[in-house]
Scaffold this active site. Structure first.
Site, PDB file in Angstrom:
ATOM      1  N   SER A 152       0.860  -1.196   0.000  1.00 53.17           N
ATOM      2  CA  SER A 152       0.000   0.000   0.000  1.00 53.17           C
ATOM      3  C   SER A 152       0.892   1.241   0.000  1.00 53.17           C
ATOM      4  CB  SER A 152      -0.851  -0.037   1.269  1.00 53.17           C
ATOM      5  OG  SER A 152      -1.248   1.239   1.669  1.00 53.17           O
ATOM      6  N   TYR A 165      -2.234  -0.296  10.327  1.00 50.35           N
ATOM      7  CA  TYR A 165      -2.306  -0.728   8.925  1.00 50.35           C
ATOM      8  C   TYR A 165      -1.005  -0.359   8.196  1.00 50.35           C
ATOM      9  CZ  TYR A 165      -4.103  -0.982   4.094  1.00 50.35           C
ATOM     10  OH  TYR A 165      -4.295  -1.271   2.757  1.00 50.35           O
TER      11      TYR A 165
HETATM   12  P1  NAD Z   1     -11.878  -6.053   0.284  1.00 53.05           P
HETATM   13  O1  NAD Z   1     -12.328  -5.944   1.711  1.00 53.05           O
HETATM   14  O2  NAD Z   1     -12.859  -5.762  -0.781  1.00 53.05           O
HETATM   15  O3  NAD Z   1     -11.307  -7.510   0.031  1.00 53.05           O
HETATM   16  C1  NAD Z   1     -10.627  -8.245   1.003  1.00 53.05           C
HETATM   17  C2  NAD Z   1     -11.100  -9.690   0.899  1.00 53.05           C
HETATM   18  O4  NAD Z   1     -10.370 -10.446   1.845  1.00 53.05           O
HETATM   19  C3  NAD Z   1     -12.586  -9.878   1.216  1.00 53.05           C
HETATM   20  O5  NAD Z   1     -13.228 -10.615   0.198  1.00 53.05           O
HETATM   21  C4  NAD Z   1     -12.596 -10.649   2.533  1.00 53.05           C
HETATM   22  O6  NAD Z   1     -13.677 -11.561   2.666  1.00 53.05           O
HETATM   23  C5  NAD Z   1     -11.262 -11.366   2.456  1.00 53.05           C
HETATM   24  N1  NAD Z   1     -10.758 -11.729   3.774  1.00 53.05           N
HETATM   25  C6  NAD Z   1     -10.775 -10.979   4.914  1.00 53.05           C
HETATM   26  N2  NAD Z   1     -10.252 -11.664   5.919  1.00 53.05           N
HETATM   27  C7  NAD Z   1      -9.875 -12.877   5.428  1.00 53.05           C
HETATM   28  C8  NAD Z   1      -9.276 -14.024   5.991  1.00 53.05           C
HETATM   29  N3  NAD Z   1      -8.939 -14.064   7.283  1.00 53.05           N
HETATM   30  N4  NAD Z   1      -9.034 -15.078   5.177  1.00 53.05           N
HETATM   31  C9  NAD Z   1      -9.374 -15.046   3.869  1.00 53.05           C
HETATM   32  N5  NAD Z   1      -9.965 -13.994   3.282  1.00 53.05           N
HETATM   33  C10 NAD Z   1     -10.198 -12.915   4.057  1.00 53.05           C
HETATM   34  O7  NAD Z   1     -10.561  -5.166   0.174  1.00 53.05           O
HETATM   35  P2  NAD Z   1      -9.882  -4.446  -1.080  1.00 53.05           P
HETATM   36  O8  NAD Z   1     -10.116  -2.985  -0.958  1.00 53.05           O
HETATM   37  O9  NAD Z   1     -10.216  -5.142  -2.345  1.00 53.05           O
HETATM   38  O10 NAD Z   1      -8.342  -4.689  -0.717  1.00 53.05           O
HETATM   39  C11 NAD Z   1      -7.620  -5.831  -1.134  1.00 53.05           C
HETATM   40  C12 NAD Z   1      -6.168  -5.671  -0.691  1.00 53.05           C
HETATM   41  O11 NAD Z   1      -5.617  -4.480  -1.247  1.00 53.05           O
HETATM   42  C13 NAD Z   1      -5.986  -5.543   0.821  1.00 53.05           C
HETATM   43  O12 NAD Z   1      -4.773  -6.134   1.204  1.00 53.05           O
HETATM   44  C14 NAD Z   1      -5.899  -4.057   1.018  1.00 53.05           C
HETATM   45  O13 NAD Z   1      -5.226  -3.721   2.207  1.00 53.05           O
HETATM   46  C15 NAD Z   1      -5.102  -3.664  -0.203  1.00 53.05           C
HETATM   47  N6  NAD Z   1      -5.191  -2.259  -0.610  1.00 53.05           N
HETATM   48  C16 NAD Z   1      -6.385  -1.666  -0.864  1.00 53.05           C
HETATM   49  C17 NAD Z   1      -6.390  -0.332  -1.269  1.00 53.05           C
HETATM   50  C18 NAD Z   1      -7.667   0.369  -1.593  1.00 53.05           C
HETATM   51  O14 NAD Z   1      -7.610   1.540  -1.979  1.00 53.05           O
HETATM   52  N7  NAD Z   1      -8.800  -0.301  -1.482  1.00 53.05           N
HETATM   53  C19 NAD Z   1      -5.196   0.366  -1.416  1.00 53.05           C
HETATM   54  C20 NAD Z   1      -3.995  -0.287  -1.133  1.00 53.05           C
HETATM   55  C21 NAD Z   1      -4.008  -1.596  -0.747  1.00 53.05           C
END
Ligand code: NAD
Length: 272
Positions: A152, A165
């Site tokens: 991130s 985080y």
């Molecule tokens: P999201 O919440 O839509 O997706 C995360 C998924 O992980 C969900 O489907 C959830 O059910 C699953 N999950 C949660 N806990 C779990 C567990 N213990 N075991 C298995 N699955 C599990 O999130 P997102 O926004 O799509 O983010 C995905 C990744 O990208 C994350 O690592 C997040 O930190 C990272 N990220 C997101 C952003 C953003 O702008 N959204 C930016 C940088 C990084």
């Protein structure tokens, strides 16, 4: 050129594959000819996504798993290998932040519940580390493999409010470099480990920080981010897919241990 980026018939396991970012990546990789295993805690959404990918004529396998439970990861690995015949790629997409681990006017740093911070550290870092152990062992035996972690912007310089985080994502970037070196030196140069660092993409985990819940207008933090983003906009999940195809294909064959920002220039801009 298309051969260089080919992902045809590659077996790809994506933890958190039912989520917003990794769900989009799963759809894109399936459309590129890969067999995708959507491994997620949320069984219902994993099945729904797999059904919609299959309806387009591509291969998708939904599996329920908790990335914090090594036994479940091991079982998911066996099931994915049985169904797909081979595994070439592990994408560690499960992760995210939570409101209770985020400082605000109502919740000071001093009162952040240890449990909330610990769960964010665990989900992001251990939730990446443990699948790397299980799938990495198979890659070591096969002497080939590709791991993609999700870091991130908060890993390069910590973002305000999200201390736990930020620390967890910094740990993922650091571990990506460590594991890249370890796999090359100890097992095979054909095992690569990289990460992407998505910039600001409006999703469930950050919507409450970037937009006002009632009006939908940008919060002060949302405005600050856009002011600091040379491209002057948030990204879309689809904009991650090109870099992911590059990192998973032969096109990046000499690339390992990198964290690629996909951020509209946010990380490059000093603010002046
Ligand atoms: P999201 O919440 O839509 O997706 C995360 C998924 O992980 C969900 O489907 C959830 O059910 C699953 N999950 C949660 N806990 C779990 C567990 N213990 N075991 C298995 N699955 C599990 O999130 P997102 O926004 O799509 O983010 C995905 C990744 O990208 C994350 O690592 C997040 O930190 C990272 N990220 C997101 C952003 C953003 O702008 N959204 C930016 C940088 C990084």
């Amino acid at each position: 050129m298309s051969d260089l980026f080919s992902l045809q018939d590659k077996g790809v396991v994506i933890t958190g594959g039912a989520g917003i970012l990794c769900g989009t990546i799963a759809e894109d990789l399936a459309a590129a000819g890969a067999k995708v295993c959507i491994a997620d805690y949320d069984e219902f959404r994993a099945h729904e996504l797999a059904k919609s990918i299959e309806a387009k004529g591509y291969f998708a396998l939904p599996i329920r798993l908790n990335v914090l439970d090594k036994k479940e990861i091991q079982e998911a690995f066996v099931c994915a290998l049985d169904s797909m015949g081979r595994i070439d790629v592990l994408i560690n997409g499960a992760g995210g932040n939570k409101k209770e681990a985020t400082t605000s006017e109502e919740l000071s740093f001093f009162d952040l519940p240890a449990e909330a911070v610990r769960s964010v550290m665990d989900l992001n870092f251990m939730g990446t580390f443990l699948p790397c152990q299980v799938f990495g062992k198979y890659f070591a035996k096969e002497k080939r493999g590709n791991i993609l972690n999700i870091s991130s912007m908060s890993a390069f310089s910590p973002l305000t409010k999200v201390g736990g985080y930020s620390a967890a994502k910094a740990a993922i970037s650091n571990f990506t470099q460590w594991l890249a070196v370890h796999m090359c030196q100890t097992y095979a140069a054909e095992i690569r480990v990289n990460a992407i660092a998505p910039g600001f993409i409006l999703t469930q985990q950050n919507r409450f920080l970037l937009t006002d819940e009632k009006s939908g207008q940008l919060t002060q933090r949302g405005r600050l981010i856009l002011d600091h983003t040379p491209m002057k906009r948030f990204g879309t999940p689809e904009e991650l897919c090109g870099a992911v195809r590059w990192l998973l294909s032969e096109a990046s064959k000499f690339v390992t241990g990198v964290v690629v920002p996909i951020d509209g220039g946010f990380n490059a801009f000093s603010g002046v």
